[in-house]
Enzyme design. Structure first.
Site, mmCIF file in Angstrom:
data_model
loop_
_atom_site.group_PDB
_atom_site.id
_atom_site.type_symbol
_atom_site.label_atom_id
_atom_site.label_comp_id
_atom_site.label_asym_id
_atom_site.label_seq_id
_atom_site.Cartn_x
_atom_site.Cartn_y
_atom_site.Cartn_z
ATOM 1 N N GLU A 225 4.309 5.057 -4.162
ATOM 2 C CA GLU A 225 4.209 3.026 -3.379
ATOM 3 C C GLU A 225 5.803 3.016 -2.769
ATOM 4 O OE1 GLU A 225 1.478 1.435 -2.815
ATOM 5 O OE2 GLU A 225 0.595 3.195 -3.839
ATOM 6 N N ARG A 226 5.851 2.071 -2.173
ATOM 7 C CA ARG A 226 7.008 1.265 -1.009
ATOM 8 C C ARG A 226 8.054 1.368 -1.505
ATOM 9 N NH1 ARG A 226 1.912 -1.066 -0.450
ATOM 10 N NH2 ARG A 226 1.122 -0.159 2.253
ATOM 11 N N LYS B 30 -3.955 -5.706 -4.454
ATOM 12 C CA LYS B 30 -3.681 -4.473 -5.848
ATOM 13 C C LYS B 30 -2.359 -4.417 -6.369
ATOM 14 C CE LYS B 30 -4.823 -0.934 -3.713
ATOM 15 N NZ LYS B 30 -4.813 -1.257 -2.597
#
Length: 470
Positions: A165-166, A139
């Site tokens: 997210e990261r 994604k």
């Protein structure tokens, strides 16, 4: 929190802590003196009896040309070590969607340069597209590739919003966009997975406020990329549990539809500008009946479903052509030739999917001659739809390709006419336009012709064949 005099209004910001470092947003008024809020910052050191300061203002985000090429957190603080902000004003992150009278009804296709998307799942300019998939199916890579292709070709502004997210992905994206020379037209806003749920819940609204400025005040087209919308819903679920609401189906918050609509309905196309949004949507356990995926589906004009099976077979991008769909794929929008070709490609791929069980049990030889030809076309189409990405050049060693829709249509038509029936399937794997398959075969032929004949030994300029038995 208890306030004896003036009770803070909903969405107003309250500060507390030893040095007023804890920021809380009011979500509920419990009675005449008590309110309940959610912390947007870590709450270490917070204890009962501390003083709380009502700022009287909602959470605000910076807007203006000064935000370009910068990276922000949910409070609008620059986190890229780039110095203080200039040429910006501050606006509340809580806004209303544009009224129907201001919305545009024109349907226009948004080209991405990615073959399988432009042909089978065309995106809408000013619409919302979702990238659905479980963990590790590509994604974020696909989202980053779209940024690269669109920012380098489109004249508008791109805003990247990272929700839950990261941290590593944000740093890599900033570096990649800087090296590509497109950072001047980008804004990045991050609320990462190590931050409290309140921060992750509001960072999407902060990014949307910045996008609305470029659309409404500067009349520009905006590309808003969100990674990941599921984390927004997840943060809302955590907050719902903290505020004592009764959970709904599968433990999600009862207000999931309202919260998602408050974000999605502000992403709209007006007469003077458009916000085109592409959103990554994590699907828990690859279950597309999960309430988070179901509620997100209803807001989208295009749904790109990423298949773990296709990723495992090496087909990247791993878009499932039979599960993905777009409302822009109509004949009146893309034209008769494109529409007819897309339907024929889907028909061939669907028939191949039905024949796979027979092939697995009985072998390809048991099929009729016509079915064998259809399987050959389908397998070549699958390989033609793979594409090397600019953002993965350092890993794959293949130069990235952006393919115009005319080249994609031409290539698929020629494959369906069996022009490449005698070509090896690998010749169509990881190429751009169909002409590269012919170049690949020519290069392989030349290399084969240069190699010495099998069983010979080259000595100096002479070729010696060994005698039998010696």
């Amino acid at each position: 929190m208890r306030f004896d005099e003036l009770l803070p209004s909903i969405y107003s910001v309250v500060k507390t802590g030893r040095e007023m470092e804890v920021v809380i947003e009011i979500l509920m008024q419990l009675d005449r003196r008590h309110v309940r809020g959610i912390a947007l910052t870590p709450t270490e050191g917070l204890c009962r009896g501390m003083k709380a300061l009502n700022t009287g203002a909602p959470l605000k985000a910076p807007v203006g040309k000064g935000t370009l090429s910068r990276m922000f957190d949910v409070f609008g603080n620059a986190i890229d070590r780039g110095g203080p902000l200039s040429n910006v004003t501050w606006r509340s992150v809580h806004g209303a969607p544009p009224p129907l009278s201001r919305r545009s009804t024109k349907a226009e296709v948004f080209q991405t340069g990615i073959k399988i998307i432009d042909l089978l799942v065309p995106l809408e300019r000013g619409g919302k597209a979702g990238l659905f998939g479980g963990a590790g199916v590509g994604k974020t890579v696909l989202l980053t590739e779209m940024i690269h292709n669109m920012v380098s070709t489109e004249s508008g502004v791109s805003i990247f919003c990272g929700i839950g997210e990261r941290c590593r992905e944000g740093e890599e994206l900033y570096r990649d966009m800087s090296e590509a020379g497109v950072l001047d037209n980008m804004v990045m806003v991050f609320g990462q997975m190590n931050e409290p749920p309140g921060s992750r819940f509001r960072v999407g609204l902060a990014a949307l406020t910045m996008a609305e400025y470029f659309r409404d005040d500067l009349h520009q087209d905006v590309l808003l990329l969100i990674d990941n919308i599921f984390r927004f819903i997840q943060a809302g679920s955590e907050i719902s549990g903290m505020t004592g609401q009764m959970p709904s189906r599968l433990g999600y918050q009862p207000t999931i539809g309202t919260e998602l609509s408050a974000l999605e309905e502000r992403i709209a196309n007006t007469g003077t500008g458009a916000i085109t949004s592409i959103q990554a949507v994590y699907v828990p356990a690859d279950d597309f009946t999960d309430p988070a995926a179901v509620h997100t589906f209803s807001h989208l004009s295009a749904s790109l479903v990423l298949s773990r099976k296709r990723a495992g077979e090496g087909f990247y991008p791993a878009v499932d052509p039979l599960s993905s769909g777009s409302k822009m794929a109509g004949e009146s929008i893309v034209g008769r030739r494109h529409y007819d070709l897309a339907r024929e490609v889907r028909r061939v791929l669907a028939q191949y999917a039905e024949l796979k069980d027979i092939i697995a049990m009985l072998g390809l030889e048991q099929l009729s001659a016509e079915d064998r030809r259809l399987v050959g076309r389908a397998r070549r189409l699958e390989r033609f739809f793979t594409q090397p990405f600019f953002t993965t050049e350092q890993f794959s060693g293949l130069k990235g390709k952006s393919v115009p829709i005319t080249d994609t249509i031409d290539g698929c038509e020629r494959i369906l006419r069996d022009e490449f029936e005698n070509y090896p399937e690998r010749a169509l794997y990881m190429i751009g336009s169909i002409a590269e398959a012919q170049e690949k075969v020519e290069i392989e032929k030349n290399e084969t012709a240069k190699q010495p004949e099998a069983g010979t030994m080259t000595q100096g300029s002479a070729t010696v064949k060994p005698e039998g038995g010696n």
